[in-house]
Design a protein around this motif. Structure first.
Motif, PDB file in Angstrom:
ATOM      1  N   THR A  12       2.011   2.376  -4.765  1.00 37.42           N
ATOM      2  CA  THR A  12       1.015   1.330  -4.570  1.00 37.42           C
ATOM      3  C   THR A  12       1.380   0.103  -5.388  1.00 37.42           C
ATOM      4  OG1 THR A  12      -0.626   3.084  -4.389  1.00 37.42           O
ATOM      5  CG2 THR A  12      -1.455   0.843  -4.624  1.00 37.42           C
ATOM      6  N   ARG A  47       0.811  -1.225   0.000  1.00 42.97           N
ATOM      7  CA  ARG A  47       0.000   0.000   0.000  1.00 42.97           C
ATOM      8  C   ARG A  47       0.839   1.266   0.000  1.00 42.97           C
ATOM      9  NH1 ARG A  47      -5.649   0.332   3.086  1.00 42.97           N
ATOM     10  NH2 ARG A  47      -4.479  -0.783   4.663  1.00 42.97           N
ATOM     11  N   GLU A  62      -5.879 -10.000  -5.669  1.00 43.33           N
ATOM     12  CA  GLU A  62      -6.276  -8.926  -4.748  1.00 43.33           C
ATOM     13  C   GLU A  62      -5.044  -8.202  -4.207  1.00 43.33           C
ATOM     14  OE1 GLU A  62      -9.307  -9.696  -1.802  1.00 43.33           O
ATOM     15  OE2 GLU A  62      -9.614 -11.647  -2.711  1.00 43.33           O
ATOM     16  N   PRO A  63      -5.227  -6.955  -3.789  1.00 45.20           N
ATOM     17  CA  PRO A  63      -4.122  -6.310  -3.088  1.00 45.20           C
ATOM     18  C   PRO A  63      -3.758  -7.122  -1.847  1.00 45.20           C
ATOM     19  CG  PRO A  63      -5.846  -4.703  -3.614  1.00 45.20           C
ATOM     20  CD  PRO A  63      -6.400  -6.066  -3.924  1.00 45.20           C
ATOM     21  N   GLY A  76      -0.634  -2.845  -5.737  1.00 44.04           N
ATOM     22  CA  GLY A  76      -1.906  -3.463  -5.381  1.00 44.04           C
ATOM     23  C   GLY A  76      -2.488  -4.352  -6.458  1.00 44.04           C
ATOM     24  N   ASP A  77      -1.681  -4.722  -7.451  1.00 49.73           N
ATOM     25  CA  ASP A  77      -2.201  -5.504  -8.575  1.00 49.73           C
ATOM     26  C   ASP A  77      -1.887  -6.980  -8.430  1.00 49.73           C
ATOM     27  OD1 ASP A  77      -3.065  -3.089  -9.635  1.00 49.73           O
ATOM     28  OD2 ASP A  77      -1.202  -2.739 -10.704  1.00 49.73           O
ATOM     29  N   GLY A  91       0.829  -2.652 -17.126  1.00 49.86           N
ATOM     30  CA  GLY A  91      -0.122  -2.638 -18.231  1.00 49.86           C
ATOM     31  C   GLY A  91      -0.758  -3.988 -18.501  1.00 49.86           C
ATOM     32  N   THR A  92      -0.053  -5.064 -18.201  1.00 48.33           N
ATOM     33  CA  THR A  92      -0.629  -6.380 -18.465  1.00 48.33           C
ATOM     34  C   THR A  92      -1.704  -6.695 -17.424  1.00 48.33           C
ATOM     35  OG1 THR A  92       1.317  -7.242 -17.350  1.00 48.33           O
ATOM     36  CG2 THR A  92       1.300  -7.368 -19.746  1.00 48.33           C
ATOM     37  N   ALA A  93      -2.531  -7.664 -17.784  1.00 50.80           N
ATOM     38  CA  ALA A  93      -3.722  -7.968 -16.997  1.00 50.80           C
ATOM     39  C   ALA A  93      -3.390  -8.383 -15.564  1.00 50.80           C
ATOM     40  CB  ALA A  93      -4.512  -9.084 -17.682  1.00 50.80           C
ATOM     41  N   VAL A  94      -4.312  -8.068 -14.659  1.00 45.74           N
ATOM     42  CA  VAL A  94      -4.200  -8.518 -13.277  1.00 45.74           C
ATOM     43  C   VAL A  94      -4.880  -9.877 -13.189  1.00 45.74           C
ATOM     44  CG1 VAL A  94      -4.809  -7.991 -10.891  1.00 45.74           C
ATOM     45  CG2 VAL A  94      -4.130  -6.153 -12.446  1.00 45.74           C
ATOM     46  N   GLN A  95      -4.098 -10.923 -13.211  1.00 43.42           N
ATOM     47  CA  GLN A  95      -4.622 -12.295 -13.189  1.00 43.42           C
ATOM     48  C   GLN A  95      -3.573 -13.169 -12.524  1.00 43.42           C
ATOM     49  OE1 GLN A  95      -5.274 -12.650 -17.413  1.00 43.42           O
ATOM     50  NE2 GLN A  95      -3.212 -13.356 -17.838  1.00 43.42           N
ATOM     51  N   GLN A  96      -4.014 -14.290 -11.937  1.00 40.37           N
ATOM     52  CA  GLN A  96      -3.075 -15.130 -11.186  1.00 40.37           C
ATOM     53  C   GLN A  96      -1.884 -15.567 -12.034  1.00 40.37           C
ATOM     54  OE1 GLN A  96      -4.890 -18.337  -8.980  1.00 40.37           O
ATOM     55  NE2 GLN A  96      -6.393 -16.994  -8.056  1.00 40.37           N
ATOM     56  N   SER A 106      -2.618 -14.405  -5.798  1.00 40.21           N
ATOM     57  CA  SER A 106      -3.936 -13.766  -5.752  1.00 40.21           C
ATOM     58  C   SER A 106      -3.906 -12.451  -6.507  1.00 40.21           C
ATOM     59  CB  SER A 106      -4.338 -13.522  -4.299  1.00 40.21           C
ATOM     60  OG  SER A 106      -5.444 -12.655  -4.237  1.00 40.21           O
TER      61      SER A 106
END
Lengths: 275, 275, 275, 275
Positions: B39, B30, B62-63, B41-42, B91-96, B60
């Protein structure tokens, strides 16, 4: 594997399309009747055309049946061309970038089926994707690679030929690697005006695909059905499985066929792989 | 971009490692002090070694700061070698599948930094990945491609050389495409016994990296600090930024350096790209 | 509605418990044989006891069958007392705070069934929860309210009586509101040493519940089954539905019964609501 | 704690409202300038009015800055009355049912601030909620309880009085429990036509709140600013912090004030708790 629907015609509230029918796509997400898997709970996606430059996309990794945002948006959004898809993963990750429909410019693509032996073939298939398109691949599915191959082979100019070349290429690469039946697909793609749907598989035992029949005839047959009278005569649906049991409302798309729907006219063309 | 820590030494409860320090990694998610982004948080990830054949991974989107499962697992899991990472996407997707650490067999890899112009270079970099490894690429990040390049160049046999060749290769491809400073990286990798950490960037202005100093000396300096006395003398940490303000506890890893930590002995080696 | 299992005995790798059996709980999440719903895809939870002060909890809103973190953790965590639950929502939100097992101190609770007319009864039921416990209610399910009622009625001192009083109270409030059959439940609760499982419903047509039979007898019956020989004689399972088809391995828990399992001894007690 | 905006006026594409401004709400989700927390990454929500019977809601637990669905929907949806909120949890779970705006019928509600000592006061506050509304409470936040208290005290008929009674009631209960300054709030609520915004705190040191000034005057002041000329004269914004640095565009809402905005007319009324 998955279930999808492609709608074109009178602007329709998504709720009417996705939730209202007896065997709606959201119902199919939990209890598909004709799918290889009864459960299609590994994410979903909706694409629709409005006045915005690009079609809208709402993609989620949650099962469609319990997604409250899908329910909410469906009560708000009206569109005359809608693609919707519920996913049953064949092994790849459940993530938004693996959800259908995929988009490139104004074009959408969704797929039910698989490339057999995809882990083995993935690299060779990816190398053929046009270098200018390669960086747009975000997920890890066979379906997305199919889309980028079709784009490479001319999807924006001549979809039936581009998809035929894609099928032919996948089969060639697959057979080089000893895969007997490399491709299983029902695919829908659109540019926002015309919808092309394909039913094909290497072993000629393709996943089910249906298209709606002429609404005018149905209305005469069912003079008291309010839904049918609310739809314009140019309304067309192509679906993985019928949305209900209305007798005469659905016709199976034959094996190795391409359906072209535009402005209330639909045409069925023979389809086969091209090399 | 991101923040990470690599721990080896006495078995430690993850909670002590990830939450307890004043400027813990979860705090950095954070409010990073030294990061390019405050931050991170991605998404996040933790990898650890137990008696199981493969290291465990908890990833995960989540942050880290509000993930209750991370909190829970941290109160349960004890390990003697831990990698943890909080992500700020470039820029790339937030995914596991885009969360670090990445894993191949018993080997883990995590990265802070970026390949400049990655969308432009991605295809050429990917094509060099060993075909037998290609299908394991699941995400869309530059960091994962770096890992698979390093594996291709011999990470399992000689990490410093493999990473040097990776850096050299990325720079060559980048410069072919007119990218002046293609690589920015602090990287950590381990096989479960030795940890290698690298600080390098094409422009020689790398992201921060610190390593802990000898615990024995620190203990003499802070005779009343209970934490220090609970740790075995072979405990080592390499971190993107210090976990607290204890004077003398952290040393900056110099530019263009590889830190090798094994069994309480650490060595600093000069590092540069190899062609 | 839901499916659960309560395990106690030899420390077991979660993977062996949750994935290995033919009709494992993870399999039941997609294809339950005996459930009211075949799909239990609205989140899941696992609780286990280690050396930490509180039992661990891993709760997720994803379907169990596609959750990679569950797969990962199951390959790492070994425990001698495990509660696991897959959820099919009866209308309340899919969120972690609605996932079972619920925890209070060292005590866990999970439930399959429902309070009929819960929206109507929720306020009156909640008001009876001990004020010192009320603020701990985080979700919106009937199952969590049942837990807090049981805690209010003495769950920490005498579980059979506390659950009997809970059942009696729910039935009284329900009937005041004209609900004929207010309660449907199979419930499991534990303090980390003893497990209590209840099968009860107001109309005496309760959801299925089974307990494992004596391992020693089974071993004699199946001398060649390695799984049975790896388990200690004090191993006990109580489950919503059998984990496989091994003849003689499972006995149905009778209607209106409480099973008490502790240290390899189990006792079946008659159970009924108390007012 | 949180940041929000309430917009009314010319139909606006959500993208223009949520992303385009220099200090947009999405920017504030990562880097708030005036918030108690710089990061508001614990979920977000948007509510808007279209021709549908109920306002639409899109709620998500992801940080606003990396949510692709928010980006997509913002490019598609146009509305003349929009509420948007980014959340920084004060301890309660990050789940959709804790995301603002909250909805009851056609009415929306969002809140920045907190009830001090909420765990202690929650039960007493909840008991006063009208029994016919109680079952609608789905989350665990103080903000949602405030909403249901306001509904109980007549929000649908006279919002300023209902909110004043809510504030008075919370303060009375809080002080009974020894809480010196029980309430901290900026709140916005709307019925789809009028927007009421409140700035109040028990200690009279409330979170920041601003409202936009008359667009006509601004246009004269900035004859070359295209954004200002695209907005109709009845456009109004109330925001936690200014969306940009345009001199003269924002006025601070004074302490203990209620702003009423309807049809391009806004009124500032003194506000204080009522008992």
């Amino acid at each position: 594997m998955c279930r999808w629907l492609a709608y074109s015609g009178s602007p329709v509230l998504l709720e009417e399309l996705l939730y209202a029918p007896a065997n709606s796509l959201v119902t199919q997400s939990r209890h598909s009747r004709l799918g290889v898997e009864t459960t299609n709970g590994d994410g979903f996606g909706v694409g629709w055309y409005s006045t915005a430059p690009l079609p809208g996309l709402f993609l989620s990794t949650e099962p469609a049946w319990n997604d409250r945002n899908l329910r909410e948006l469906s009560a708000q959004i009206t569109a005359g061309l809608v693609f919707a898809h519920v996913r049953a993963s064949t092994g790849t990750a459940v993530q938004q970038t693996n959800c259908h429909p995929f988009r490139h410019g104004r074009r959408l693509w969704m797929h039910n089926g698989l490339i057999t032996g995809f882990p083995l073939l993935r690299r060779e298939l990816s190398l053929v994707v046009d270098p200018s398109l390669y960086a747009e691949i975000e997920g890890s599915t066979d379906s997305e690679v199919l889309f980028f191959l079709a784009l490479t082979f001319g999807l924006e100019h001549d979809p039936p030929t581009a998809v035929a070349r894609t099928a032919g290429f996948v089969e060639a690469i697959g057979r080089n690697h000893g895969v007997a039946h490399p491709l299983q697909m029902t695919v829908a793609t659109t540019d926002g005006e015309t919808t092309w749907a394909f039913r094909y598989s290497s072993e000629r035992r393709s996943r089910t695909l249906f298209h709606s029949t002429d609404i005018t005839t149905l209305r005469q047959q069912y003079p008291d059905n309010p839904t049918l009278h609310g739809l314009s005569p140019d309304t067309r649906l192509v679906v993985s499985e019928p949305l209900g049991d209305l007798h005469g409302a659905w016709r199976e798309v034959p094996e190795s066929t391409c359906v072209v729907a535009r402005g209330g006219v639909e045409e069925l063309l023979p389809f086969g792989p091209l090399r």
